[in-house]
Design an enzyme around this catalytic site. Structure first.
Site, PDB file in Angstrom:
ATOM      1  N   CYS A  69       0.807  -1.325  -0.032  1.00 23.52           N
ATOM      2  CA  CYS A  69      -0.002   0.075   0.028  1.00 23.52           C
ATOM      3  C   CYS A  69       0.964   1.309   0.085  1.00 23.52           C
ATOM      4  O   CYS A  69       1.813   1.130   0.683  1.00 23.52           O
ATOM      5  CB  CYS A  69      -0.966   0.122   1.310  1.00 23.52           C
ATOM      6  SG  CYS A  69      -2.123   1.354   1.283  1.00 23.52           S
ATOM      7  N   CYS A  73       0.424   4.888   7.163  1.00 22.52           N
ATOM      8  CA  CYS A  73      -0.371   4.500   8.370  1.00 22.52           C
ATOM      9  C   CYS A  73       0.514   3.802   9.395  1.00 22.52           C
ATOM     10  O   CYS A  73       1.041   2.705   8.999  1.00 22.52           O
ATOM     11  CB  CYS A  73      -1.719   3.772   7.937  1.00 22.52           C
ATOM     12  SG  CYS A  73      -2.504   4.574   6.826  1.00 22.52           S
ATOM     13  N   CYS A  76       0.381  -0.109  10.343  1.00 24.54           N
ATOM     14  CA  CYS A  76      -0.299  -1.212   9.439  1.00 24.54           C
ATOM     15  C   CYS A  76       0.866  -2.047   8.828  1.00 24.54           C
ATOM     16  O   CYS A  76       1.968  -1.496   8.133  1.00 24.54           O
ATOM     17  CB  CYS A  76      -1.085  -0.405   8.228  1.00 24.54           C
ATOM     18  SG  CYS A  76      -1.729  -1.640   7.055  1.00 24.54           S
ATOM     19  N   CYS A 113     -16.414  -9.809   5.656  1.00 23.51           N
ATOM     20  CA  CYS A 113     -15.685  -8.235   5.224  1.00 23.51           C
ATOM     21  C   CYS A 113     -14.688  -8.618   4.565  1.00 23.51           C
ATOM     22  O   CYS A 113     -13.694  -9.339   4.902  1.00 23.51           O
ATOM     23  CB  CYS A 113     -15.385  -7.673   6.510  1.00 23.51           C
ATOM     24  SG  CYS A 113     -16.899  -7.532   7.496  1.00 23.51           S
ATOM     25  N   CYS A 144     -19.552  -6.636   3.531  1.00 22.98           N
ATOM     26  CA  CYS A 144     -18.933  -5.485   3.949  1.00 22.98           C
ATOM     27  C   CYS A 144     -17.490  -5.456   2.929  1.00 22.98           C
ATOM     28  O   CYS A 144     -16.920  -6.529   2.982  1.00 22.98           O
ATOM     29  CB  CYS A 144     -18.434  -5.571   5.293  1.00 22.98           C
ATOM     30  SG  CYS A 144     -17.673  -3.987   6.116  1.00 22.98           S
ATOM     31  N   CYS A 204     -19.514   1.863   8.471  1.00 17.71           N
ATOM     32  CA  CYS A 204     -18.934   0.750   9.750  1.00 17.71           C
ATOM     33  C   CYS A 204     -17.648   1.663   9.917  1.00 17.71           C
ATOM     34  O   CYS A 204     -16.734   2.097   9.074  1.00 17.71           O
ATOM     35  CB  CYS A 204     -18.419  -0.544   9.223  1.00 17.71           C
ATOM     36  SG  CYS A 204     -17.436  -1.429  10.333  1.00 17.71           S
ATOM     37  N   ARG A 276     -17.902  -3.003  18.167  1.00 16.62           N
ATOM     38  CA  ARG A 276     -17.314  -4.340  17.634  1.00 16.62           C
ATOM     39  C   ARG A 276     -15.992  -4.215  18.450  1.00 16.62           C
ATOM     40  O   ARG A 276     -15.207  -3.477  18.279  1.00 16.62           O
ATOM     41  CB  ARG A 276     -16.995  -4.549  16.143  1.00 16.62           C
ATOM     42  CG  ARG A 276     -16.360  -5.658  15.853  1.00 16.62           C
ATOM     43  CD  ARG A 276     -16.217  -6.061  14.558  1.00 16.62           C
ATOM     44  NE  ARG A 276     -17.770  -5.953  13.819  1.00 16.62           N
ATOM     45  CZ  ARG A 276     -17.793  -5.550  12.482  1.00 16.62           C
ATOM     46  NH1 ARG A 276     -16.715  -4.852  12.116  1.00 16.62           N
ATOM     47  NH2 ARG A 276     -18.834  -5.449  12.237  1.00 16.62           N
TER      48      ARG A 276
HETATM   49  N1  SAM Z   1      -6.839   0.479   3.140  1.00 19.32           N
HETATM   50  C1  SAM Z   1      -8.094   0.492   3.655  1.00 19.32           C
HETATM   51  C2  SAM Z   1      -8.266   1.745   4.517  1.00 19.32           C
HETATM   52  O1  SAM Z   1      -7.152   2.054   5.187  1.00 19.32           O
HETATM   53  O2  SAM Z   1      -9.171   2.079   5.126  1.00 19.32           O
HETATM   54  C3  SAM Z   1      -8.642  -0.808   4.299  1.00 19.32           C
HETATM   55  C4  SAM Z   1      -7.960  -1.658   5.216  1.00 19.32           C
HETATM   56  S1  SAM Z   1      -7.211  -1.004   6.896  1.00 19.32           S
HETATM   57  C5  SAM Z   1      -6.041  -2.336   7.062  1.00 19.32           C
HETATM   58  C6  SAM Z   1      -8.643  -1.216   7.774  1.00 19.32           C
HETATM   59  C7  SAM Z   1      -8.542  -0.675   9.327  1.00 19.32           C
HETATM   60  O3  SAM Z   1      -7.733  -1.644  10.019  1.00 19.32           O
HETATM   61  C8  SAM Z   1      -7.608   0.511   9.460  1.00 19.32           C
HETATM   62  O4  SAM Z   1      -8.193   1.790   9.405  1.00 19.32           O
HETATM   63  C9  SAM Z   1      -7.205   0.496  11.002  1.00 19.32           C
HETATM   64  O5  SAM Z   1      -8.180   1.024  11.801  1.00 19.32           O
HETATM   65  C10 SAM Z   1      -7.554  -1.154  11.182  1.00 19.32           C
HETATM   66  N2  SAM Z   1      -6.109  -1.754  11.448  1.00 19.32           N
HETATM   67  C11 SAM Z   1      -5.182  -1.934  10.468  1.00 19.32           C
HETATM   68  N3  SAM Z   1      -3.955  -2.539  10.978  1.00 19.32           N
HETATM   69  C12 SAM Z   1      -4.214  -2.507  12.362  1.00 19.32           C
HETATM   70  C13 SAM Z   1      -3.382  -2.952  13.594  1.00 19.32           C
HETATM   71  N4  SAM Z   1      -2.226  -3.310  13.374  1.00 19.32           N
HETATM   72  N5  SAM Z   1      -3.904  -2.805  14.527  1.00 19.32           N
HETATM   73  C14 SAM Z   1      -5.137  -2.644  14.983  1.00 19.32           C
HETATM   74  N6  SAM Z   1      -6.121  -2.268  13.753  1.00 19.32           N
HETATM   75  C15 SAM Z   1      -5.348  -2.235  12.806  1.00 19.32           C
HETATM   76 FE1  SF4 Z   2      -2.760   1.253   3.284  1.00 21.90          FE
HETATM   77 FE2  SF4 Z   2      -2.904  -0.119   5.734  1.00 21.90          FE
HETATM   78 FE3  SF4 Z   2      -3.403   2.602   5.469  1.00 21.90          FE
HETATM   79 FE4  SF4 Z   2      -5.378   1.016   4.860  1.00 21.90          FE
HETATM   80  S1  SF4 Z   2      -4.513   1.184   6.865  1.00 21.90           S
HETATM   81  S2  SF4 Z   2      -4.623   2.854   3.636  1.00 21.90           S
HETATM   82  S3  SF4 Z   2      -3.869  -0.782   3.911  1.00 21.90           S
HETATM   83  S4  SF4 Z   2      -1.435   1.584   4.984  1.00 21.90           S
END
Ligand code: SAM
Ligand code: SF4
Ligand code: DTB
Length: 329
Positions: A69, A73, A76, A113, A144, A204, A276
């Site tokens: 990606c 973030c 992530c 989802c 979802c 959500c 949730r």
């Molecule tokens: N890329 C898309 C986005 O960012 O909206 C969808 C996937 S993203 C992985 C979905 C959500 O998962 C993130 O917004 C975050 O809140 C949660 N998430 C991701 N990694 C996480 C982690 N290591 N611990 C807890 N929540 C996490």
């Molecule tokens: Fe990309 Fe992870 Fe951020 Fe979603 S949460 S936009 S997958 S870096």
């Protein structure tokens, strides 16, 4: 009344109201500061006014497009900017998605989802996802997806495919957002949420606890969610899963009682939403999860995997449900 997995969730269960109550951050902080027993009693009272206290909705996650990606973030595993040891994968083929969806349904999940590690989908990316939504829905599961930021017109395409929910988290409070993510803004997230809401798809939306934020930021995140008009139908509260290689790898675990307080504050301020208990259950004791359910959590991720990390085995969850006398919706 309880819902069975055969009954679809009501579309836009939380109706917009002209004079919706606005929560001040200080009021939510005051909830956090209540004696724990008073806070939990209040949350449980609110919960019982709107829900069966012994029923928990179960959703199963599948990463349909993993890794690589563009976004940064800080929590992530899937950001291309961090070396987390994750292999970048292509979009999963439809038959593999359906195989996973059938297995989820057979295990007793009511919603499927699908998550993609995109900043947002290109129009051509949406086509195969639309097929997945149609076919998963045809299995009798709620659908979802979480695909990142949407452009004008994309939410309508997803709605027309029969999508029930779009997940898009605000992740944290506006004032803390820049310390977690710099490649898009808090306002970008709100814009996508508006597109989803205006298309008539259930929202959500939640966030993550344990990224080094202060209690005030936890309260501010809850205020943002609760002050949406209407609030999200589904509010995932994630406990950070610390991923090696990310900037948050060494974040200090949030105290379990503080996490339960966050769930209670979400329940009190969003009485009609499903709250949730999301990422991080693998690291939680049964007792902590029981407190979260008592505090008003009534939904969870169910199945051995989240997106890229582990979730409790379904056997452990079935035992927990049996111990607590919970039933699945
Ligand atoms: N890329 C898309 C986005 O960012 O909206 C969808 C996937 S993203 C992985 C979905 C959500 O998962 C993130 O917004 C975050 O809140 C949660 N998430 C991701 N990694 C996480 C982690 N290591 N611990 C807890 N929540 C996490
Ligand atoms: Fe990309 Fe992870 Fe951020 Fe979603 S949460 S936009 S997958 S870096
Ligand atoms: C949400 O709030 N949590 C889910 C789902 N929405 C997409 C994702 C949790 C991801 C946890 C870390 C991982 O497995 O990569």
């Amino acid at each position: 009344m309880t819902m069975t997995s055969q009954q679809a969730a009501p579309q836009t269960a939380n109706a917009a109201t002209p004079a919706a109550r606005k929560w001040q951050v200080a009021e939510i902080e005051a909830l956090f500061e209540l004696p724990f027993n008073d806070l939990l009693f209040r949350a449980q009272q609110v919960h019982r006014e709107h829900f069966d206290p012994n029923a928990v909705q179960r959703s199963t996650l599948l990463s349909i497009k993993t890794g690589g990606c563009s976004e940064d973030c800080g929590y992530c595993s899937q950001s291309a900017r961090y070396d987390t040891g994750l292999e970048r994968e292509r979009l999963l083929p439809l038959d593999e998605v359906l195989e996973n969806a059938r297995a989820a349904k057979a295990k007793g999940s009511s919603r499927f989802c699908m998550g993609a590690a995109w900043r947002g989908p290109k129009d051509k990316d949406l086509e195969p996802v639309i097929d997945m939504i149609r076919e998963v829905k045809a299995l009798g599961l709620e659908t979802c997806v979480t695909l990142g930021m949407l452009k004008d017109g994309q939410a309508e395409k997803l709605r027309d495919a029969g999508l029930d929910y779009y997940n898009h988290n605000i992740d944290t409070a506006p004032e803390f957002y820049g310390q977690v993510i710099t490649t898009h803004t808090f306002q970008d997230r709100l814009d996508t949420l508006d597109r989803v809401r205006n298309a008539g798809i259930n929202v959500c939306c939640g966030g993550i606890i344990g990224m080094g934020e202060r209690r005030r930021s936890r309260a501010a995140m809850i205020a943002q969610l609760a002050n949406m008009n209407p609030p999200p139908e589904s509010v995932p509260i994630n406990n950070l899963v610390a991923i090696e290689g990310t900037p948050m790898a060494e974040s200090e675990q949030v105290d379990p009682i503080e996490f339960v307080r966050t769930i209670a504050a979400a329940r009190i301020t969003m009485p009609k939403s499903f709250v949730r208990l999301s990422a991080g259950r693998q690291q939680m004791s049964d007792e902590m999860q029981a407190l979260c359910f008592f505090a008003g959590a009534n939904s969870m991720f169910y199945g051995e995997r989240l997106l890229t990390t582990d979730n409790p085995d379904t056997d452990r969850d079935e035992q927990l449900f049996a111990k607590l006398g919970l039933k699945a919706i």
